[in-house]
Write an enzyme that holds these catalytic residues in place. Structure first.
Site, PDB file in Angstrom:
ATOM      1  N   GLY A   5       0.826  -1.217   0.000  1.00 55.47           N
ATOM      2  CA  GLY A   5       0.000   0.000   0.000  1.00 55.47           C
ATOM      3  C   GLY A   5       0.851   1.253   0.000  1.00 55.47           C
ATOM      4  N   THR A  34       1.558   3.287  -2.310  1.00 55.84           N
ATOM      5  CA  THR A  34       1.050   4.417  -3.107  1.00 55.84           C
ATOM      6  C   THR A  34      -0.098   5.155  -2.415  1.00 55.84           C
ATOM      7  N   GLY A  35      -0.556   4.658  -1.257  1.00 50.95           N
ATOM      8  CA  GLY A  35      -1.659   5.301  -0.544  1.00 50.95           C
ATOM      9  C   GLY A  35      -1.177   6.427   0.356  1.00 50.95           C
ATOM     10  N   GLN A  36      -2.150   7.067   1.029  1.00 47.28           N
ATOM     11  CA  GLN A  36      -1.807   8.183   1.923  1.00 47.28           C
ATOM     12  C   GLN A  36      -0.770   7.753   2.976  1.00 47.28           C
ATOM     13  N   ASP A  37      -1.063   6.690   3.714  1.00 44.33           N
ATOM     14  CA  ASP A  37      -0.167   6.295   4.816  1.00 44.33           C
ATOM     15  C   ASP A  37       1.150   5.750   4.285  1.00 44.33           C
ATOM     16  N   ASP A  86       0.315  -7.606  -5.818  1.00 42.13           N
ATOM     17  CA  ASP A  86      -1.095  -7.438  -5.490  1.00 42.13           C
ATOM     18  C   ASP A  86      -1.418  -8.339  -4.306  1.00 42.13           C
ATOM     19  N   LEU A 140      -0.126  -2.160   4.785  1.00 46.70           N
ATOM     20  CA  LEU A 140      -1.066  -1.033   4.676  1.00 46.70           C
ATOM     21  C   LEU A 140      -2.033  -1.200   3.502  1.00 46.70           C
ATOM     22  N   SER A 162      -9.841   0.380   1.049  1.00 53.44           N
ATOM     23  CA  SER A 162      -9.989   1.085   2.336  1.00 53.44           C
ATOM     24  C   SER A 162     -11.245   1.941   2.430  1.00 53.44           C
ATOM     25  N   THR A 190      -8.107  -0.957  12.447  1.00 51.84           N
ATOM     26  CA  THR A 190      -8.890   0.263  12.300  1.00 51.84           C
ATOM     27  C   THR A 190      -9.967   0.431  13.366  1.00 51.84           C
ATOM     28  N   GLU A 225     -12.822   1.189  12.692  1.00 55.17           N
ATOM     29  CA  GLU A 225     -14.059   0.626  12.137  1.00 55.17           C
ATOM     30  C   GLU A 225     -14.408  -0.702  12.813  1.00 55.17           C
ATOM     31  N   TYR A 238     -16.085  -3.955   4.981  1.00 56.39           N
ATOM     32  CA  TYR A 238     -14.711  -3.520   5.270  1.00 56.39           C
ATOM     33  C   TYR A 238     -14.357  -3.823   6.728  1.00 56.39           C
ATOM     34  N   LYS A 248     -11.568  -6.457   8.108  1.00 55.68           N
ATOM     35  CA  LYS A 248     -10.467  -5.995   8.964  1.00 55.68           C
ATOM     36  C   LYS A 248     -10.480  -6.715  10.314  1.00 55.68           C
TER      37      LYS A 248
HETATM   38  P1  NAP Z   1      -5.410   4.413   0.911  1.00 55.01           P
HETATM   39  O1  NAP Z   1      -4.918   5.800   0.706  1.00 55.01           O
HETATM   40  O2  NAP Z   1      -6.705   4.008   0.327  1.00 55.01           O
HETATM   41  O3  NAP Z   1      -4.266   3.430   0.381  1.00 55.01           O
HETATM   42  C1  NAP Z   1      -4.512   2.057   0.213  1.00 55.01           C
HETATM   43  C2  NAP Z   1      -3.325   1.433  -0.487  1.00 55.01           C
HETATM   44  O4  NAP Z   1      -3.598   0.040  -0.719  1.00 55.01           O
HETATM   45  C3  NAP Z   1      -3.019   2.041  -1.873  1.00 55.01           C
HETATM   46  O5  NAP Z   1      -1.628   2.040  -2.054  1.00 55.01           O
HETATM   47  C4  NAP Z   1      -3.666   1.037  -2.807  1.00 55.01           C
HETATM   48  O6  NAP Z   1      -3.111   1.037  -4.113  1.00 55.01           O
HETATM   49  C5  NAP Z   1      -3.323  -0.246  -2.090  1.00 55.01           C
HETATM   50  N1  NAP Z   1      -4.145  -1.385  -2.526  1.00 55.01           N
HETATM   51  C6  NAP Z   1      -5.491  -1.456  -2.629  1.00 55.01           C
HETATM   52  N2  NAP Z   1      -5.856  -2.656  -3.107  1.00 55.01           N
HETATM   53  C7  NAP Z   1      -4.713  -3.351  -3.323  1.00 55.01           C
HETATM   54  C8  NAP Z   1      -4.428  -4.643  -3.824  1.00 55.01           C
HETATM   55  N3  NAP Z   1      -5.396  -5.464  -4.237  1.00 55.01           N
HETATM   56  N4  NAP Z   1      -3.127  -5.055  -3.893  1.00 55.01           N
HETATM   57  C9  NAP Z   1      -2.137  -4.205  -3.521  1.00 55.01           C
HETATM   58  N5  NAP Z   1      -2.348  -2.963  -3.056  1.00 55.01           N
HETATM   59  C10 NAP Z   1      -3.617  -2.552  -2.957  1.00 55.01           C
HETATM   60  O7  NAP Z   1      -5.488   4.083   2.471  1.00 55.01           O
HETATM   61  P2  NAP Z   1      -4.727   4.779   3.712  1.00 55.01           P
HETATM   62  O8  NAP Z   1      -5.607   5.840   4.248  1.00 55.01           O
HETATM   63  O9  NAP Z   1      -3.332   5.067   3.330  1.00 55.01           O
HETATM   64  O10 NAP Z   1      -4.765   3.597   4.765  1.00 55.01           O
HETATM   65  C11 NAP Z   1      -3.707   2.651   4.876  1.00 55.01           C
HETATM   66  C12 NAP Z   1      -4.208   1.418   5.629  1.00 55.01           C
HETATM   67  O11 NAP Z   1      -4.664   1.800   6.919  1.00 55.01           O
HETATM   68  C13 NAP Z   1      -5.373   0.703   4.965  1.00 55.01           C
HETATM   69  O12 NAP Z   1      -5.222  -0.672   5.232  1.00 55.01           O
HETATM   70  C14 NAP Z   1      -6.597   1.245   5.703  1.00 55.01           C
HETATM   71  O13 NAP Z   1      -7.646   0.298   5.652  1.00 55.01           O
HETATM   72  C15 NAP Z   1      -6.020   1.400   7.100  1.00 55.01           C
HETATM   73  N6  NAP Z   1      -6.621   2.455   7.948  1.00 55.01           N
HETATM   74  C16 NAP Z   1      -6.727   3.728   7.469  1.00 55.01           C
HETATM   75  C17 NAP Z   1      -7.223   4.713   8.312  1.00 55.01           C
HETATM   76  C18 NAP Z   1      -7.364   6.145   7.850  1.00 55.01           C
HETATM   77  O14 NAP Z   1      -8.099   6.898   8.491  1.00 55.01           O
HETATM   78  N7  NAP Z   1      -6.645   6.567   6.819  1.00 55.01           N
HETATM   79  C19 NAP Z   1      -7.608   4.387   9.633  1.00 55.01           C
HETATM   80  C20 NAP Z   1      -7.440   3.077  10.057  1.00 55.01           C
HETATM   81  C21 NAP Z   1      -6.934   2.118   9.213  1.00 55.01           C
HETATM   82  P3  NAP Z   1      -3.619   2.066  -5.251  1.00 55.01           P
HETATM   83  O15 NAP Z   1      -2.900   3.379  -4.947  1.00 55.01           O
HETATM   84  O16 NAP Z   1      -3.167   1.432  -6.496  1.00 55.01           O
HETATM   85  O17 NAP Z   1      -5.101   2.202  -5.105  1.00 55.01           O
HETATM   86  N1  GDD Z   2     -16.832   9.364   2.150  1.00 48.92           N
HETATM   87  C1  GDD Z   2     -17.892  10.130   2.497  1.00 48.92           C
HETATM   88  N2  GDD Z   2     -18.460  10.941   1.543  1.00 48.92           N
HETATM   89  N3  GDD Z   2     -18.331  10.083   3.769  1.00 48.92           N
HETATM   90  C2  GDD Z   2     -19.367  10.890   4.101  1.00 48.92           C
HETATM   91  C3  GDD Z   2     -19.981  11.746   3.177  1.00 48.92           C
HETATM   92  C4  GDD Z   2     -19.510  11.764   1.841  1.00 48.92           C
HETATM   93  O1  GDD Z   2     -20.018  12.474   0.969  1.00 48.92           O
HETATM   94  N4  GDD Z   2     -20.952  12.423   3.822  1.00 48.92           N
HETATM   95  C5  GDD Z   2     -20.945  12.022   5.087  1.00 48.92           C
HETATM   96  N5  GDD Z   2     -19.991  11.080   5.275  1.00 48.92           N
HETATM   97  C6  GDD Z   2     -19.728  10.361   6.530  1.00 48.92           C
HETATM   98  C7  GDD Z   2     -19.673   8.850   6.383  1.00 48.92           C
HETATM   99  O2  GDD Z   2     -21.000   8.306   6.327  1.00 48.92           O
HETATM  100  C8  GDD Z   2     -18.899   8.481   7.659  1.00 48.92           C
HETATM  101  O3  GDD Z   2     -19.782   8.405   8.744  1.00 48.92           O
HETATM  102  C9  GDD Z   2     -17.965   9.671   7.861  1.00 48.92           C
HETATM  103  O4  GDD Z   2     -18.444  10.719   7.016  1.00 48.92           O
HETATM  104  C10 GDD Z   2     -16.497   9.388   7.504  1.00 48.92           C
HETATM  105  O5  GDD Z   2     -16.458   8.812   6.214  1.00 48.92           O
HETATM  106  P1  GDD Z   2     -15.068   8.555   5.451  1.00 48.92           P
HETATM  107  O6  GDD Z   2     -14.278   9.790   5.387  1.00 48.92           O
HETATM  108  O7  GDD Z   2     -15.397   7.860   4.176  1.00 48.92           O
HETATM  109  O8  GDD Z   2     -14.271   7.594   6.449  1.00 48.92           O
HETATM  110  P2  GDD Z   2     -14.709   6.305   7.269  1.00 48.92           P
HETATM  111  O9  GDD Z   2     -14.773   6.712   8.719  1.00 48.92           O
HETATM  112  O10 GDD Z   2     -15.894   5.649   6.702  1.00 48.92           O
HETATM  113  O11 GDD Z   2     -13.466   5.341   7.031  1.00 48.92           O
HETATM  114  C11 GDD Z   2     -12.139   5.833   7.116  1.00 48.92           C
HETATM  115  O12 GDD Z   2     -11.665   5.709   8.436  1.00 48.92           O
HETATM  116  C12 GDD Z   2     -11.549   4.371   8.911  1.00 48.92           C
HETATM  117  C13 GDD Z   2     -11.053   4.455  10.371  1.00 48.92           C
HETATM  118  O13 GDD Z   2     -12.132   4.672  11.237  1.00 48.92           O
HETATM  119  C14 GDD Z   2     -11.290   5.041   6.126  1.00 48.92           C
HETATM  120  O14 GDD Z   2     -10.007   5.626   6.053  1.00 48.92           O
HETATM  121  C15 GDD Z   2     -11.120   3.603   6.585  1.00 48.92           C
HETATM  122  O15 GDD Z   2     -10.171   2.951   5.735  1.00 48.92           O
HETATM  123  C16 GDD Z   2     -10.603   3.610   8.025  1.00 48.92           C
HETATM  124  O16 GDD Z   2     -10.443   2.280   8.498  1.00 48.92           O
END
Ligand code: NAP
Ligand code: GDD
Length: 362
Positions: free
Chosen positions: A10, A12-15, A64, A86, A90, A133, A135, A157, A161
């Site tokens: 992961g 290429t993603g944010q983290d 992958d 990572l 997501s 997470t 979640e 999701y 997880k």
């Molecule tokens: P993100 O920006 O969506 O990045 C996800 C990464 O996973 C990207 O590099 C994506 O590649 C890669 N990926 C997706 N499907 C794949 C596959 N089939 N094979 C290989 N790589 C794949 O997510 P993030 O926010 O950086 O989060 C990183 C991790 O932390 C994730 O596991 C997420 O579920 C978890 N997490 C995130 C948060 C949050 O708030 N950000 C909170 C708790 C947990 P592409 O760039 O090609 O799409």
């Molecule tokens: N995406 C999105 N788009 N969410 C919306 C919108 C909209 O237009 N309007 C309201 N929301 C609400 C969603 O219903 C949710 O309750 C909240 O905003 C946050 O949505 P997201 O930003 O999509 O994040 P998430 O909380 O569902 O999931 C993210 O955080 C998780 C950790 O708690 C992702 O990064 C997950 O990968 C991560 O595990």
């Protein structure tokens, strides 16, 4: 001293991007797994690649999470000291549309990594970080949520997880692998994907402020999240793997705000006061004051509307984390708060919106 080797899925993603930058600053050799894509997907890490391609400290591999042979071969060839898993599908809303794929990548993908470590006999050599997470808490059973709060996931999701969390714990207990779960609450940044709510808001607000967009269409305004900055959160991942024993840690800011709060604060930062009127799906965000008259905006104009397309079949209404364990045992201290996070995101997206505007006007 010999550099440590890290393998990041992961990347290429944010983290992945923030973590790679952090580990490189600590003199790691960083290997990342990226997916083949029909268009460029390395935008977040291109600068690192350009800076480091000469000295071979930043190396990318195709792979992958659905491909166990590829993962096993890469772990064997890279021979890392630390693996950060990572990669994931997501997006919570999208997981309702692609539940089987989400399970394959987020749940079984994690198993593929752990099983590769075991089959390669690397149980005592490599440490594994699993991106768990908040979640997992879903329909919360207590507030705030800590490492001992029971799980109640609310989406495909979250359920995938949950498998990944438990298989990580199981491989730790069964085979003695140093494998830790970071139970991270929502973390954002200017590099956040544009379909997550915070970035969707800061993109829309800044584009509206320069006259590139008319309205923000949004889902559940009442949802509350505990939002932090990705830069602070990736540091905790590394800290978990430097700890004397593998364990599970909640990482959170300890404050939560609603989506509505996030919108109001973001508009305020571009000089527009917005007030919410009406109820349910008829609630709207209306301009009450404008600091500097900008591109055709006027008091009374509706800038925010609800679109039920963004509602989820089952919602996580509120999340609030208690990260005392990480703060005490790992000495993890975040540098950003809610205000500095939003400010950085709005400023960055304002720069982007102004660039877009210039290009449009050319
Ligand atoms: P993100 O920006 O969506 O990045 C996800 C990464 O996973 C990207 O590099 C994506 O590649 C890669 N990926 C997706 N499907 C794949 C596959 N089939 N094979 C290989 N790589 C794949 O997510 P993030 O926010 O950086 O989060 C990183 C991790 O932390 C994730 O596991 C997420 O579920 C978890 N997490 C995130 C948060 C949050 O708030 N950000 C909170 C708790 C947990 P592409 O760039 O090609 O799409
Ligand atoms: N995406 C999105 N788009 N969410 C919306 C919108 C909209 O237009 N309007 C309201 N929301 C609400 C969603 O219903 C949710 O309750 C909240 O905003 C946050 O949505 P997201 O930003 O999509 O994040 P998430 O909380 O569902 O999931 C993210 O955080 C998780 C950790 O708690 C992702 O990064 C997950 O990968 C991560 O595990």
């Amino acid at each position: 001293m010999k550099s440590k080797i890290a393998l990041i899925t992961g990347i290429t993603g944010q983290d992945g991007a923030y973590l790679a930058e952090f580990l490189l600053s600590k003199n790691y050799i960083v290997h990342g797994i990226k997916r083949r894509s029909s268009s460029f997907n390395t935008e977040r890490i291109d600068h690192l690649f350009q800076e480091r391609s000469e000295d071979s400290t930043f190396i990318l591999h195709y792979g992958d999470m659905s491909d166990g042979m590829n993962i096993t071969r890469l772990i064997r060839d890279v021979n890392p000291n630390e693996i950060y898993n990572l990669a994931a599908m997501s997006h919570v809303r999208v997981s309702f549309d692609t539940p089987e794929y989400t399970a394959n990548i987020d749940a079984i993908g994690t198993l593929r990594i752990l099983e590769a470590v075991r089959l390669l006999g690397m149980e005592k050599k490599v440490k594994v970080y699993q991106a768990s997470t908040s979640e997992l808490f879903g329909k919360v059973q207590e507030t705030p949520q800590s490492e001992t709060t029971p799980f109640y996931p609310r989406s495909p999701y979250g359920v995938a997880k949950m498998y990944a969390y438990w298989i990580t714990k199981n491989y730790r207990e069964a085979y003695g692998i140093f494998a830790s779960n970071g139970i991270l609450f929502n973390h954002e940044s200017p590099m956040r994907g544009e379909t997550f709510v915070t970035r969707k808001i800061t993109r829309a607000v800044t584009r509206i402020s320069v006259g590139l967009q008319n309205q923000l269409l949004i889902g559940n305004l009442n949802a509350k999240r505990d939002w932090g900055h990705a830069k602070d959160y990736v540091k905790s991942m590394w800290m978990m793997l430097q700890h004397d024993k593998a364990d599970d840690f909640v990482i959170a800011s300890g404050q939560n705000f609603s989506v509505r709060d996030f919108i109001i604060k973001s508009f305020k930062l571009v000089g527009i006061d917005v007030d919410f009127q009406g109820t349910g799906i008829n609630e709207t965000g209306v301009i009450t004051k404008i600091k500097n008259q900008t591109d055709g905006l006027k008091v009374g104009q509706t800038l925010v509307k609800i679109d039920p397309v963004y509602f989820r079949p089952s919602e996580v209404d509120t999340l609030l984390g208690n990260s005392n364990k990480a703060r005490t045992k790992l000495k993890w201290i975040p540098e950003y708060d809610f205000d500095s996070l939003i400010k950085e995101m709005v400023q960055s997206d304002l720069t982007l919106a102004n660039k877009e505007k210039i290009i449009k006007e050319l």
